[in-house]
Motif scaffolding. Structure first.
Motif, mmCIF file in Angstrom:
data_model
loop_
_atom_site.group_PDB
_atom_site.id
_atom_site.type_symbol
_atom_site.label_atom_id
_atom_site.label_comp_id
_atom_site.label_asym_id
_atom_site.label_seq_id
_atom_site.Cartn_x
_atom_site.Cartn_y
_atom_site.Cartn_z
ATOM 1 N N LEU A 126 0.570 -1.199 0.094
ATOM 2 C CA LEU A 126 -0.267 0.089 0.080
ATOM 3 C C LEU A 126 0.835 1.405 -0.304
ATOM 4 C CD1 LEU A 126 -2.688 -1.085 2.274
ATOM 5 C CD2 LEU A 126 -3.486 -0.917 0.223
ATOM 6 N N ALA A 127 1.994 1.275 0.846
ATOM 7 C CA ALA A 127 3.044 2.517 0.938
ATOM 8 C C ALA A 127 3.305 2.786 0.034
ATOM 9 C CB ALA A 127 3.579 2.303 2.119
ATOM 10 N N ARG A 128 3.767 1.654 -1.301
ATOM 11 C CA ARG A 128 4.194 1.930 -2.664
ATOM 12 C C ARG A 128 3.893 2.549 -3.565
ATOM 13 N NH1 ARG A 128 7.809 -2.864 -1.269
ATOM 14 N NH2 ARG A 128 5.795 -4.257 -2.586
ATOM 15 N N ALA A 129 2.247 1.886 -3.557
ATOM 16 C CA ALA A 129 1.243 2.168 -4.046
ATOM 17 C C ALA A 129 0.824 4.095 -3.974
ATOM 18 C CB ALA A 129 0.335 0.925 -4.949
ATOM 19 N N LYS A 130 1.296 4.193 -3.194
ATOM 20 C CA LYS A 130 0.692 5.343 -2.534
ATOM 21 C C LYS A 130 -0.854 5.357 -2.591
ATOM 22 C CE LYS A 130 4.603 7.969 -3.722
ATOM 23 N NZ LYS A 130 5.261 7.378 -4.649
ATOM 24 N N VAL A 131 -1.407 3.749 -1.820
ATOM 25 C CA VAL A 131 -2.982 4.133 -1.362
ATOM 26 C C VAL A 131 -2.868 4.891 0.007
ATOM 27 C CG1 VAL A 131 -4.813 2.218 -1.928
ATOM 28 C CG2 VAL A 131 -2.564 1.770 -2.925
ATOM 29 N N ASP A 132 -4.446 5.199 0.032
ATOM 30 C CA ASP A 132 -4.481 6.040 0.915
ATOM 31 C C ASP A 132 -5.275 4.484 1.555
ATOM 32 O OD1 ASP A 132 -5.363 7.898 2.833
ATOM 33 O OD2 ASP A 132 -7.278 7.067 2.753
ATOM 34 N N HIS A 133 -5.155 4.150 3.418
ATOM 35 C CA HIS A 133 -5.067 3.990 4.009
ATOM 36 C C HIS A 133 -5.140 3.896 5.634
ATOM 37 C CE1 HIS A 133 -0.966 2.585 2.940
ATOM 38 N NE2 HIS A 133 -1.210 2.082 5.230
ATOM 39 N N GLU A 149 -9.796 0.035 -5.178
ATOM 40 C CA GLU A 149 -8.321 -0.512 -4.157
ATOM 41 C C GLU A 149 -7.110 -2.167 -3.884
ATOM 42 O OE1 GLU A 149 -5.756 1.486 -5.775
ATOM 43 O OE2 GLU A 149 -6.026 3.691 -5.554
#
Length: 164
Positions: free
Chosen positions: A12-19, A149
């Motif tokens: 999630l961090a690498r993909a810059k996904v809000d979580h 996502e």
């Protein structure tokens, strides 16, 4: 958020996904990990039980593994999962093979950041929510994110895969 603590959070961090990451104290006596998460998080976060999803590793008729993601409140329809994955038949994978394949401990298997990417099906009810929760890669760790996502990052198909 601090540095990624599991492969799922790293994805999630690498993909810059809000979580959002939610933790709770896992009771080692608990036999139903999804129910335990739902009991705690529904009260704490004010979410519906149907927003909390479990990850099941299944075996297709050809012996290859796949992943099914569905609400903790529901039971997987093996027939529906097989149809969604375009295979004749599926069965539940053994606990040991699910752990070896995913790299996660049973009860903490995340659909994200598995050692090997497996064909994945997410129950279509996920798309009815703005946010869903799924395992973050260990017991007592849940990730809240947009279900679209989750589908995108796992390259999943969506289909109705629960028993009625």
């Amino acid at each position: 958020m601090a540095a990624a603590s599991t492969p799922a959070i790293a994805v999630l961090a690498r993909a810059k996904v809000d979580h959002e990451v939610h933790t709770y104290d896992h009771d080692p006596r608990s036999e139903s990990f999804g129910t335990e998460a739902a009991d705690i998080l529904c009260e704490r976060l004010g979410v519906e039980r149907a927003q909390i999803f479990k990850t099941l590793v299944i075996r297709k008729h050809d012996g290859k593994l796949a992943v099914a993601v569905l609400p903790v409140t529901k039971t997987l329809s093996l027939k529906s999962a097989a149809a969604a994955l375009d295979t004749r038949k599926v069965a539940m994978a053994e606990r040991g093979e699910a752990e070896r394949s995913s790299g996660y401990v049973f009860g903490g298997i995340s659909p994200l950041g598995q050692k090997r990417a497996l064909p994945t099906v997410v129950d279509d009810s996920a798309l009815g929510w703005d946010r869903v929760l799924c395992s973050g890669g260990r017991r007592g760790l849940e990730i809240e994110l947009d279900p679209r996502e989750l589908v995108r990052l796992t390259h999943a198909v969506t289909a109705p895969i629960v028993t009625t």
